[in-house]
Design an enzyme around this catalytic site. Structure first.
Site, PDB file in Angstrom:
ATOM      1  N   PRO A   1       4.463   7.039  10.088  1.00 45.04           N
ATOM      2  CA  PRO A   1       3.069   7.250   9.676  1.00 45.04           C
ATOM      3  C   PRO A   1       2.117   6.898  10.813  1.00 45.04           C
ATOM      4  O   PRO A   1       2.388   5.990  11.617  1.00 45.04           O
ATOM      5  CB  PRO A   1       2.877   6.256   8.517  1.00 45.04           C
ATOM      6  CG  PRO A   1       4.245   5.834   8.099  1.00 45.04           C
ATOM      7  CD  PRO A   1       5.089   5.935   9.333  1.00 45.04           C
TER       8      PRO A   1
ATOM      9  N   GLY B   1      -1.971  -4.274  22.162  1.00 48.16           N
ATOM     10  CA  GLY B   1      -2.005  -5.386  21.202  1.00 48.16           C
ATOM     11  C   GLY B   1      -0.815  -5.427  20.263  1.00 48.16           C
ATOM     12  O   GLY B   1      -0.769  -6.242  19.349  1.00 48.16           O
TER      13      GLY B   1
ATOM     14  N   THR C   1       2.252  -7.007  10.520  1.00 52.63           N
ATOM     15  CA  THR C   1       1.725  -7.003  11.893  1.00 52.63           C
ATOM     16  C   THR C   1       1.284  -8.412  12.256  1.00 52.63           C
ATOM     17  O   THR C   1       0.853  -9.183  11.385  1.00 52.63           O
ATOM     18  CB  THR C   1       0.489  -6.080  12.038  1.00 52.63           C
ATOM     19  OG1 THR C   1      -0.469  -6.457  11.044  1.00 52.63           O
ATOM     20  CG2 THR C   1       0.848  -4.623  11.871  1.00 52.63           C
TER      21      THR C   1
ATOM     22  N   TYR D   1      -2.202   6.082  11.184  1.00 58.88           N
ATOM     23  CA  TYR D   1      -3.060   5.068  10.561  1.00 58.88           C
ATOM     24  C   TYR D   1      -3.404   5.522   9.136  1.00 58.88           C
ATOM     25  O   TYR D   1      -4.048   6.541   8.928  1.00 58.88           O
ATOM     26  CB  TYR D   1      -4.313   4.851  11.412  1.00 58.88           C
ATOM     27  CG  TYR D   1      -4.000   4.006  12.636  1.00 58.88           C
ATOM     28  CD1 TYR D   1      -4.343   2.659  12.678  1.00 58.88           C
ATOM     29  CD2 TYR D   1      -3.323   4.552  13.721  1.00 58.88           C
ATOM     30  CE1 TYR D   1      -4.031   1.874  13.784  1.00 58.88           C
ATOM     31  CE2 TYR D   1      -3.014   3.775  14.836  1.00 58.88           C
ATOM     32  CZ  TYR D   1      -3.366   2.439  14.857  1.00 58.88           C
ATOM     33  OH  TYR D   1      -3.057   1.663  15.948  1.00 58.88           O
TER      34      TYR D   1
ATOM     35  N   TYR E   1       5.227  -5.177  17.439  1.00 62.31           N
ATOM     36  CA  TYR E   1       5.330  -4.145  16.391  1.00 62.31           C
ATOM     37  C   TYR E   1       5.875  -2.835  16.967  1.00 62.31           C
ATOM     38  O   TYR E   1       6.736  -2.188  16.361  1.00 62.31           O
ATOM     39  CB  TYR E   1       3.931  -3.946  15.805  1.00 62.31           C
ATOM     40  CG  TYR E   1       3.825  -3.052  14.597  1.00 62.31           C
ATOM     41  CD1 TYR E   1       4.040  -3.554  13.309  1.00 62.31           C
ATOM     42  CD2 TYR E   1       3.448  -1.718  14.729  1.00 62.31           C
ATOM     43  CE1 TYR E   1       3.896  -2.740  12.193  1.00 62.31           C
ATOM     44  CE2 TYR E   1       3.296  -0.898  13.617  1.00 62.31           C
ATOM     45  CZ  TYR E   1       3.515  -1.415  12.355  1.00 62.31           C
ATOM     46  OH  TYR E   1       3.367  -0.609  11.250  1.00 62.31           O
TER      47      TYR E   1
ATOM     48  N   GLY F   1       0.813  -1.230   0.000  1.00 60.20           N
ATOM     49  CA  GLY F   1       0.000   0.000   0.000  1.00 60.20           C
ATOM     50  C   GLY F   1       0.838   1.267   0.000  1.00 60.20           C
ATOM     51  O   GLY F   1       0.799   2.074  -0.946  1.00 60.20           O
TER      52      GLY F   1
HETATM   53  N1  CAA Z   1      -6.858   0.101  25.717  1.00 58.14           N
HETATM   54  C1  CAA Z   1      -7.285  -0.547  26.820  1.00 58.14           C
HETATM   55  N2  CAA Z   1      -7.991  -1.691  26.785  1.00 58.14           N
HETATM   56  C2  CAA Z   1      -8.281  -2.197  25.582  1.00 58.14           C
HETATM   57  C3  CAA Z   1      -7.856  -1.587  24.402  1.00 58.14           C
HETATM   58  C4  CAA Z   1      -7.135  -0.375  24.506  1.00 58.14           C
HETATM   59  N3  CAA Z   1      -6.712   0.269  23.408  1.00 58.14           N
HETATM   60  N4  CAA Z   1      -8.280  -2.328  23.358  1.00 58.14           N
HETATM   61  C5  CAA Z   1      -8.946  -3.386  23.884  1.00 58.14           C
HETATM   62  N5  CAA Z   1      -8.943  -3.291  25.230  1.00 58.14           N
HETATM   63  C6  CAA Z   1      -9.540  -4.228  26.172  1.00 58.14           C
HETATM   64  C7  CAA Z   1     -10.946  -4.623  25.760  1.00 58.14           C
HETATM   65  O1  CAA Z   1     -11.865  -3.669  26.226  1.00 58.14           O
HETATM   66  C8  CAA Z   1     -11.110  -5.963  26.463  1.00 58.14           C
HETATM   67  O2  CAA Z   1     -11.347  -5.721  27.824  1.00 58.14           O
HETATM   68  P1  CAA Z   1     -12.250  -6.741  28.688  1.00 58.14           P
HETATM   69  O3  CAA Z   1     -11.547  -8.061  28.643  1.00 58.14           O
HETATM   70  O4  CAA Z   1     -12.281  -6.103  30.044  1.00 58.14           O
HETATM   71  O5  CAA Z   1     -13.571  -6.766  27.998  1.00 58.14           O
HETATM   72  C9  CAA Z   1      -9.728  -6.540  26.340  1.00 58.14           C
HETATM   73  O6  CAA Z   1      -8.823  -5.437  26.148  1.00 58.14           O
HETATM   74  C10 CAA Z   1      -9.604  -7.463  25.119  1.00 58.14           C
HETATM   75  O7  CAA Z   1      -8.486  -8.206  25.330  1.00 58.14           O
HETATM   76  P2  CAA Z   1      -8.252  -9.511  24.511  1.00 58.14           P
HETATM   77  O8  CAA Z   1      -6.985 -10.131  24.956  1.00 58.14           O
HETATM   78  O9  CAA Z   1      -9.467 -10.355  24.511  1.00 58.14           O
HETATM   79  O10 CAA Z   1      -7.997  -8.920  23.088  1.00 58.14           O
HETATM   80  P3  CAA Z   1      -8.635  -9.328  21.719  1.00 58.14           P
HETATM   81  O11 CAA Z   1      -8.205 -10.711  21.420  1.00 58.14           O
HETATM   82  O12 CAA Z   1     -10.067  -8.980  21.711  1.00 58.14           O
HETATM   83  O13 CAA Z   1      -7.946  -8.334  20.673  1.00 58.14           O
HETATM   84  C11 CAA Z   1      -6.336  -6.852  19.772  1.00 58.14           C
HETATM   85  C12 CAA Z   1      -6.910  -7.495  21.025  1.00 58.14           C
HETATM   86  C13 CAA Z   1      -5.939  -7.903  18.738  1.00 58.14           C
HETATM   87  C14 CAA Z   1      -5.106  -6.117  20.149  1.00 58.14           C
HETATM   88  C15 CAA Z   1      -7.380  -5.909  19.150  1.00 58.14           C
HETATM   89  O14 CAA Z   1      -7.781  -5.003  20.172  1.00 58.14           O
HETATM   90  C16 CAA Z   1      -6.820  -5.106  18.008  1.00 58.14           C
HETATM   91  O15 CAA Z   1      -6.765  -5.555  16.874  1.00 58.14           O
HETATM   92  N6  CAA Z   1      -6.406  -3.851  18.269  1.00 58.14           N
HETATM   93  C17 CAA Z   1      -5.831  -2.958  17.254  1.00 58.14           C
HETATM   94  C18 CAA Z   1      -4.338  -3.023  17.297  1.00 58.14           C
HETATM   95  C19 CAA Z   1      -3.827  -2.010  16.305  1.00 58.14           C
HETATM   96  O16 CAA Z   1      -4.012  -0.801  16.450  1.00 58.14           O
HETATM   97  N7  CAA Z   1      -3.148  -2.479  15.283  1.00 58.14           N
HETATM   98  C20 CAA Z   1      -2.627  -1.581  14.269  1.00 58.14           C
HETATM   99  C21 CAA Z   1      -2.473  -2.337  12.986  1.00 58.14           C
HETATM  100  S1  CAA Z   1      -2.082  -1.265  11.639  1.00 58.14           S
HETATM  101  C22 CAA Z   1      -0.516  -0.787  11.945  1.00 58.14           C
HETATM  102  O17 CAA Z   1       0.149  -1.246  12.828  1.00 58.14           O
HETATM  103  C23 CAA Z   1       0.038   0.264  11.031  1.00 58.14           C
HETATM  104  C24 CAA Z   1       0.636   1.369  11.788  1.00 58.14           C
HETATM  105  O18 CAA Z   1       1.848   1.516  11.789  1.00 58.14           O
HETATM  106  C25 CAA Z   1      -0.242   2.320  12.474  1.00 58.14           C
END
Ligand code: CAA
Length: 248
Positions: free
Chosen positions: A185, A151, A94, A187, A155, A16
């Site tokens: 960068p 998460g 990722t 998002y 990375y 991309g």
């Molecule tokens: N802050 C605090 N708590 C959070 C949170 C956050 N940002 N995000 C989720 N939580 C909490 C949820 O509320 C949930 O809490 P409860 O258990 O109390 O309900 C808990 O964390 C979920 O934990 P899990 O272990 O069950 O997590 P999951 O399996 O549902 O998924 C994850 C976790 C995979 C990290 C998912 O939240 C996710 O995909 N997050 C996005 C990560 C992200 O930003 N990736 C960027 C990719 S693009 C990139 O990286 C390019 C770049 O350079 C920007």
């Protein structure tokens, strides 16, 4: 901004952000080489699309996490193209998951592809740049290397590591006309970001003051400026382009 006669290598150039970088560097006059991994047919389709857009890009298969693969690519480009003048370390993956659930495989894959690759690829071309007295290394880091992200321990660590590398190498190469910088960068609307679950992604977009995802072209414009002669006094910098999501 003329880059006539310069060779630019963009790792992950068929992706991309990589595609946008290839287009802008080519538009500025550089001869562009894009690395890809995997399906050769897909890479050839990409090359044909670029040609249809007026961009004559070379493609080279390279697993940037493998030093041997990078050495073979380096030997070829150094012999056949006279080296690389502009290197954009852009390849990245990722494998998100909370730390408690993260496997060693998820950790290792992200660290080797995103960070070891910077050593593996840069190692092939820095001598040539320093000998010529001109060079640009641009490392595509991330907002999440600057602020951390839930998460993404793997990375975030790799992306922060890329900038540590940039600052150190910048000091070693500055006197020889070679600048080394990071671009971070936020998002951007690419497949990588669209793979984040929609609900989570919407929450992230809500935190971006500009109110939208970034565009690959907006990153490519910054990279092209850093690759130019005009950016000769910028080195060891980490330049953010994140719509105001993180300011430091
Ligand atoms: N802050 C605090 N708590 C959070 C949170 C956050 N940002 N995000 C989720 N939580 C909490 C949820 O509320 C949930 O809490 P409860 O258990 O109390 O309900 C808990 O964390 C979920 O934990 P899990 O272990 O069950 O997590 P999951 O399996 O549902 O998924 C994850 C976790 C995979 C990290 C998912 O939240 C996710 O995909 N997050 C996005 C990560 C992200 O930003 N990736 C960027 C990719 S693009 C990139 O990286 C390019 C770049 O350079 C920007």
């Amino acid at each position: 901004m003329s880059m006539q006669g310069k060779v630019a290598l963009v790792t992950g150039g068929t992706g991309g952000i990589g595609t946008a970088i290839c287009k802008k560097l080519a538009a500025a006059g550089a001869k562009v080489v894009a690395t890809y991994i995997g399906d050769e047919g897909q890479a050839k389709d990409w090359q044909a699309k670029m040609a249809a857009d007026g961009v004559d890009a070379m493609i080279v298969a390279c697993d940037v996490s493998s030093f041997d693969d990078c050495k073979a690519m380096g030997d070829t480009l150094n012999a056949e193209m006279g080296g690389v003048d502009i290197l954009v370390n852009n390849a990245g993956i990722t494998k998100d998951g909370t730390f408690r659930k993260m496997s060693a495989d998820q950790w290792n894959a992200v660290l080797t592809v995103n960070l070891d690759s910077v050593f593996n690829v840069t190692k092939q071309f820095v001598d040539g740049m320093m000998t010529k007295g001109w060079g640009r290394v641009i490392n595509i880091s991330s907002i999440n290397g600057q602020k951390g992200q839930f998460g993404q321990t793997n990375y975030s660590a790799a992306k922060a590591g890329m900038h540590g590398f940039s600052m150190a190498l910048a000091q070693e190469t500055a006197k020889k006309g070679v600048t080394v910088n990071s671009v971070s960068p936020g998002y951007i609307g690419t497949e990588m970001v669209m793979a984040v679950p929609e609900e989570v992604r919407n929450q992230i977009v809500a935190q971006i003051p500009v109110g939208r995802l970034g565009k690959p072209d907006e990153i490519a414009a910054l990279v092209t400026f850093l690759a130019s002669d005009d950016a000769a006094f910028i080195t060891g910098a980490n330049i953010a382009a994140n719509g105001g999501q993180h300011m430091c």
